[in-house]
Enzyme design. Structure first.
Site, mmCIF file in Angstrom:
data_model
loop_
_atom_site.group_PDB
_atom_site.id
_atom_site.type_symbol
_atom_site.label_atom_id
_atom_site.label_comp_id
_atom_site.label_asym_id
_atom_site.label_seq_id
_atom_site.Cartn_x
_atom_site.Cartn_y
_atom_site.Cartn_z
ATOM 1 N N LYS A 13 0.816 -1.209 -0.189
ATOM 2 C CA LYS A 13 -0.157 0.089 0.065
ATOM 3 C C LYS A 13 0.925 1.383 -0.068
ATOM 4 C CE LYS A 13 -2.250 -1.129 4.065
ATOM 5 N NZ LYS A 13 -1.682 -2.271 4.328
ATOM 6 N N ARG A 88 -9.306 0.796 9.210
ATOM 7 C CA ARG A 88 -9.074 -0.439 9.421
ATOM 8 C C ARG A 88 -10.069 -1.086 10.285
ATOM 9 N NH1 ARG A 88 -2.981 0.328 9.225
ATOM 10 N NH2 ARG A 88 -1.851 -1.363 9.795
ATOM 11 N N ARG A 127 12.152 -5.613 4.614
ATOM 12 C CA ARG A 127 11.987 -4.335 4.335
ATOM 13 C C ARG A 127 12.605 -3.336 4.984
ATOM 14 N NH1 ARG A 127 5.550 -2.891 4.723
ATOM 15 N NH2 ARG A 127 5.463 -2.761 7.034
ATOM 16 N N ARG A 160 14.668 0.282 9.871
ATOM 17 C CA ARG A 160 13.660 -0.979 9.944
ATOM 18 C C ARG A 160 12.733 -0.571 10.861
ATOM 19 N NH1 ARG A 160 15.524 -5.835 6.875
ATOM 20 N NH2 ARG A 160 17.860 -5.188 6.137
ATOM 21 N N ARG A 172 -0.540 -8.615 13.729
ATOM 22 C CA ARG A 172 -0.785 -7.623 12.628
ATOM 23 C C ARG A 172 -1.884 -8.311 11.792
ATOM 24 N NH1 ARG A 172 4.677 -5.220 11.048
ATOM 25 N NH2 ARG A 172 3.450 -3.959 9.452
HETATM 26 P P1 AMP Z 1 0.904 0.641 9.188
HETATM 27 O O1 AMP Z 1 1.971 1.541 9.082
HETATM 28 O O2 AMP Z 1 -0.187 1.040 8.582
HETATM 29 O O3 AMP Z 1 1.362 -0.858 8.990
HETATM 30 O O4 AMP Z 1 0.648 0.882 10.741
HETATM 31 C C1 AMP Z 1 1.442 0.641 11.940
HETATM 32 C C2 AMP Z 1 0.595 0.346 13.056
HETATM 33 O O5 AMP Z 1 0.056 1.745 13.499
HETATM 34 C C3 AMP Z 1 -0.403 -0.800 13.100
HETATM 35 O O6 AMP Z 1 0.009 -1.923 13.311
HETATM 36 C C4 AMP Z 1 -1.279 -0.134 14.401
HETATM 37 O O7 AMP Z 1 -0.705 -0.427 15.653
HETATM 38 C C5 AMP Z 1 -1.426 1.322 13.942
HETATM 39 N N1 AMP Z 1 -2.170 1.822 13.093
HETATM 40 C C6 AMP Z 1 -2.029 2.456 11.830
HETATM 41 N N2 AMP Z 1 -3.300 2.852 11.088
HETATM 42 C C7 AMP Z 1 -4.081 2.467 12.266
HETATM 43 C C8 AMP Z 1 -5.821 2.288 12.150
HETATM 44 N N3 AMP Z 1 -6.140 3.062 11.077
HETATM 45 N N4 AMP Z 1 -6.368 1.870 13.278
HETATM 46 C C9 AMP Z 1 -5.815 1.377 14.196
HETATM 47 N N5 AMP Z 1 -4.146 1.392 14.304
HETATM 48 C C10 AMP Z 1 -3.471 1.862 13.246
#
Ligand code: AMP
Length: 216
Positions: A13, A88, A127, A160, A172
């Site tokens: 994404k 989410r 990554r 990282r 996750r």
């Molecule tokens: P991401 O960079 O999108 O993988 O997000 C990293 C982490 O941030 C996730 O594992 C969650 O802990 C938190 N996070 C990011 N976006 C959301 C969301 N829309 N709702 C809840 N937690 C989020």
């Protein structure tokens, strides 16, 4: 056009959002990036979410909806917004609909990036990014041309993510299947959903996404 990129962690994404920012003058709204920035600058909210993020759990709807509301009411996006990692949960999806109405905007399309779980583990654990310019790399799929130096800006400061390890990836992924995957049906029912093969090459995925946007 405002779009949502929907998919599990490691689906690509962020990579595809960066490409759309460059090619279509869109603005990427990544709640993950916003939360990492809050942690880095040491805000109260940042401190509150740190352990939750490292474990791979979701932070509260209230926090992320607040972050998106702030951006939508203060940022202009000539090419539209890309929602990356938001919504989410179903509550976040409802809130996004209300917020877009409030600012007189609408959702163009939702693009689901389909990938299988086996591919995600190696994508995520390999990554890293350039800490100076944000360029993304991968140990095997996309190493820098000159070891230790960013192809884009020449920087040597690679990073990282703390949550890019197998243990938090499992959490996750569970959070994705439990809380986020119901959004596929939610947007399908609204006639907004399109799916692309997230396992194809980066260029092919980009072409599928822009094709989906042009059809919407
Ligand atoms: P991401 O960079 O999108 O993988 O997000 C990293 C982490 O941030 C996730 O594992 C969650 O802990 C938190 N996070 C990011 N976006 C959301 C969301 N829309 N709702 C809840 N937690 C989020």
């Amino acid at each position: 056009m405002n779009i949502i990129l929907l998919g599990p962690p490691g689906a690509g994404k962020g990579t595809q959002a960066h490409r759309l920012v460059a090619s279509r003058q869109m603005v990427q709204l990544s709640t993950g990036d916003m939360l990492r920035a809050a942690r880095k600058s040491g805000t109260e909210m940042g401190k509150k979410v740190a352990a939750i993020m490292d474990a791979g759990e979701l932070v509260t709807d209230e926090i992320v909806i607040g972050l998106i509301e702030e951006q939508l009411t203060t940022t202009t996006a000539p090419g539209g917004f890309i929602f990356d990692g938001f919504p989410r949960t179903l509550a976040q999806a409802d809130a996004l609909g209300d917020l877009l109405d409030k600012v007189g905007q609408s959702l163009g399309t939702v693009i689901e990036m389909r990938v299988d779980d086996d591919a995600l583990v190696s994508r995520i654990t390999g990554r890293f990014t350039c800490g100076d310019c944000g360029e993304g790399y991968h140990d095997t799929a996309k190493p820098p041309a000159r070891e230790g130096a960013c192809d884009n800006c020449g920087g040597h400061n690679f990073k990282r993510r703390a949550d890019d390890n197998e243990e938090s990836l499992k959490v996750r992924l569970m959070a994705y299947y439990r809380e986020t995957s119901p959004l596929i049906g939610y947007y399908y029912a609204k006639g907004k959903l399109q799916s692309v093969d997230g396992l194809a090459s980066m260029d092919e995925v980009s072409a599928s996404i822009t094709g989906a946007m042009d059809r919407a």
